[in-house]
Design a protein around this motif. Structure first.
Motif, PDB file in Angstrom:
ATOM      1  N   LEU A   1       0.831  -1.217   0.000  1.00 40.42           N
ATOM      2  CA  LEU A   1       0.000   0.000   0.000  1.00 40.42           C
ATOM      3  C   LEU A   1       0.857   1.254   0.000  1.00 40.42           C
ATOM      4  N   GLN A   2       1.964   1.227   0.758  1.00 36.30           N
ATOM      5  CA  GLN A   2       2.838   2.401   0.824  1.00 36.30           C
ATOM      6  C   GLN A   2       3.470   2.667  -0.539  1.00 36.30           C
ATOM      7  N   GLU A   3       3.879   1.603  -1.233  1.00 34.89           N
ATOM      8  CA  GLU A   3       4.494   1.774  -2.560  1.00 34.89           C
ATOM      9  C   GLU A   3       3.458   2.263  -3.570  1.00 34.89           C
ATOM     10  N   GLU A   4       2.224   1.755  -3.455  1.00 35.18           N
ATOM     11  CA  GLU A   4       1.156   2.216  -4.361  1.00 35.18           C
ATOM     12  C   GLU A   4       0.889   3.709  -4.154  1.00 35.18           C
ATOM     13  N   ALA A   5       0.999   4.154  -2.914  1.00 34.77           N
ATOM     14  CA  ALA A   5       0.770   5.575  -2.610  1.00 34.77           C
ATOM     15  C   ALA A   5       1.845   6.463  -3.244  1.00 34.77           C
ATOM     16  N   CYS A   6       3.032   5.893  -3.479  1.00 36.06           N
ATOM     17  CA  CYS A   6       4.142   6.649  -4.093  1.00 36.06           C
ATOM     18  C   CYS A   6       4.095   6.604  -5.624  1.00 36.06           C
ATOM     19  N   SER A   7       3.202   5.785  -6.174  1.00 39.06           N
ATOM     20  CA  SER A   7       3.163   5.593  -7.628  1.00 39.06           C
ATOM     21  C   SER A   7       2.013   6.381  -8.255  1.00 39.06           C
ATOM     22  N   LEU A   8       2.343   7.126  -9.308  1.00 41.58           N
ATOM     23  CA  LEU A   8       1.304   7.900 -10.000  1.00 41.58           C
ATOM     24  C   LEU A   8       0.662   7.113 -11.138  1.00 41.58           C
ATOM     25  N   ALA A   9       1.345   6.062 -11.616  1.00 41.33           N
ATOM     26  CA  ALA A   9       0.804   5.274 -12.726  1.00 41.33           C
ATOM     27  C   ALA A   9       1.267   3.825 -12.602  1.00 41.33           C
ATOM     28  N   SER A  10       0.358   2.909 -12.941  1.00 38.42           N
ATOM     29  CA  SER A  10       0.678   1.483 -12.935  1.00 38.42           C
ATOM     30  C   SER A  10       0.191   0.859 -14.233  1.00 38.42           C
ATOM     31  N   LEU A  11       0.820  -0.261 -14.594  1.00 41.46           N
ATOM     32  CA  LEU A  11       0.418  -0.991 -15.788  1.00 41.46           C
ATOM     33  C   LEU A  11      -0.006  -2.393 -15.363  1.00 41.46           C
ATOM     34  N   LEU A  12      -1.256  -2.752 -15.695  1.00 41.09           N
ATOM     35  CA  LEU A  12      -1.748  -4.102 -15.443  1.00 41.09           C
ATOM     36  C   LEU A  12      -1.489  -4.918 -16.692  1.00 41.09           C
ATOM     37  N   VAL A  13      -0.704  -5.980 -16.562  1.00 43.66           N
ATOM     38  CA  VAL A  13      -0.366  -6.824 -17.710  1.00 43.66           C
ATOM     39  C   VAL A  13      -0.914  -8.218 -17.458  1.00 43.66           C
ATOM     40  N   SER A  14      -1.779  -8.677 -18.351  1.00 46.11           N
ATOM     41  CA  SER A  14      -2.336 -10.033 -18.259  1.00 46.11           C
ATOM     42  C   SER A  14      -1.429 -10.975 -19.047  1.00 46.11           C
ATOM     43  N   VAL A  15      -0.812 -11.956 -18.340  1.00 48.07           N
ATOM     44  CA  VAL A  15       0.218 -12.803 -18.947  1.00 48.07           C
ATOM     45  C   VAL A  15      -0.149 -14.278 -18.811  1.00 48.07           C
ATOM     46  N   THR A  16       0.066 -15.052 -19.878  1.00 47.31           N
ATOM     47  CA  THR A  16      -0.160 -16.494 -19.811  1.00 47.31           C
ATOM     48  C   THR A  16       1.094 -17.202 -19.298  1.00 47.31           C
ATOM     49  N   SER A  17       0.980 -18.508 -19.077  1.00 44.37           N
ATOM     50  CA  SER A  17       2.124 -19.280 -18.557  1.00 44.37           C
ATOM     51  C   SER A  17       3.282 -19.316 -19.550  1.00 44.37           C
ATOM     52  N   LYS A  18       2.992 -19.058 -20.827  1.00 45.61           N
ATOM     53  CA  LYS A  18       4.058 -19.039 -21.850  1.00 45.61           C
ATOM     54  C   LYS A  18       4.647 -17.643 -22.031  1.00 45.61           C
ATOM     55  N   GLY A  19       4.176 -16.672 -21.224  1.00 46.18           N
ATOM     56  CA  GLY A  19       4.704 -15.314 -21.307  1.00 46.18           C
ATOM     57  C   GLY A  19       4.052 -14.467 -22.378  1.00 46.18           C
ATOM     58  N   VAL A  20       2.874 -14.871 -22.837  1.00 50.70           N
ATOM     59  CA  VAL A  20       2.146 -14.105 -23.861  1.00 50.70           C
ATOM     60  C   VAL A  20       1.246 -13.080 -23.173  1.00 50.70           C
ATOM     61  N   VAL A  21       1.337 -11.829 -23.590  1.00 51.00           N
ATOM     62  CA  VAL A  21       0.493 -10.766 -23.031  1.00 51.00           C
ATOM     63  C   VAL A  21      -0.859 -10.785 -23.745  1.00 51.00           C
ATOM     64  N   THR A  22      -1.941 -10.976 -22.977  1.00 50.54           N
ATOM     65  CA  THR A  22      -3.275 -11.043 -23.593  1.00 50.54           C
ATOM     66  C   THR A  22      -4.002  -9.701 -23.537  1.00 50.54           C
TER      67      THR A  22
END
Length: 273
Positions: free
Chosen positions: A198-219
């Motif tokens: 939570l403390q680190e999230e409070a210090c971050s202005l932007a985040s990237l949500l990446v959906s990844v499969t077990s083979k490393g493919v970004v969906t």
């Protein structure tokens, strides 16, 4: 900036995750995941329904997210509803492709009968890195799901009768090999970190949500937060997401299979980037 955080982890290190399956008795599958102070419970219920018109030979998933007011004061009133809708929409995006779950295996009789999987997500406590914990819990609950085997009997007049097996071991299991997990990367200064507190999230202005499969493919990807991300940062965060995501999947799959073979319900998972 050194590769060291306040709690001693490196930028690509996860905390230990506590995974427990088969925790809710009246469901087809369930899982509970604790990641730091974040506590998620997921239940899956398989119910018979009618296939969608545009996909007559497939079943489908429905997501519902309940943000308990006890989880954080922010969920009082509309706050929890808005976040619940946002999480459910993210889950729909992740599963809105043919490869995540074999939806055809959920079809009983084309255009007439199919299995609908109602995936209920309950946020018991929120202590940072919510989306990752939820995606791990959803994958674990789907792995734990058992759907009764169905036989379609047709008489001479063409009318169909559906017979459900009452043998608890005569069931269908879902393949979760291609079910993605979310890796959230929080940009802090010139670096980005995974599994933010939570403390680190409070210090971050932007985040990237990446959906990844077990083979490393970004969906799919989604930016959250009010800050901006330059193209170079997005590329670096995607590469980190792929790398960390593959390790995450391997660790989770190992623990789920180990848990099943030993017949135990609860394991601690150590994820390291």
């Amino acid at each position: 900036m050194e590769d060291l955080r306040v709690d001693g982890r490196g930028c690509e290190d996860y905390r230990c995750v506590d995974v427990e399956t088969d925790v809710v008795s009246n469901t087809s599958g369930s899982a509970r995941v604790k990641l730091g102070h974040t506590d998620i419970l997921v239940g899956v219920k398989a119910e018979m329904g009618t296939p969608k018109l545009e996909k007559p030979n497939e079943g489908y998933l429905e997501f519902f997210v309940d943000c308990s007011a006890n989880a954080t004061p922010e969920f009082e009133g509309r706050g929890g509803d808005d976040l619940g809708t946002e999480i459910a929409n993210t889950l729909y995006r992740i599963f809105n492709n043919k490869s995540s779950v074999d939806l055809k295996s959920l079809c009983i009789s084309p255009r007439e009968h199919c299995w609908i999987l109602y995936v209920d997500v309950l946020l018991l406590e929120c202590g940072g890195n919510l989306f990752d914990a939820i995606s791990i819990a959803v994958k674990a609950a789907l792995f734990n799901t058992r759907i009764p085997r169905v036989r379609v009997l047709e008489d001479e007049e063409g009318s169909k009768d559906i017979e459900l097996s009452d043998d608890p071991y005569d069931c269908i299991r879902l393949s979760v090999e291609n079910v993605p997990c979310i890796v959230t990367l929080c940009k802090i200064g010139y670096r980005h970190v995974v599994d933010a507190t939570l403390q680190e999230e409070a210090c971050s202005l932007a985040s990237l949500l990446v959906s990844v499969t077990s083979k490393g493919v970004v969906t799919c990807m989604r930016k959250v937060g009010k800050g901006s991300l330059d193209p170079e940062s997005i590329f670096e965060m995607m590469e980190t997401g792929k790398r960390v995501g593959k390790v995450l999947h391997t660790s989770l799959q190992n623990i789920l299979h180990k848990e099943e073979s030993l017949g135990t319900k609860r394991q601690k998972v150590g994820f390291l980037g």
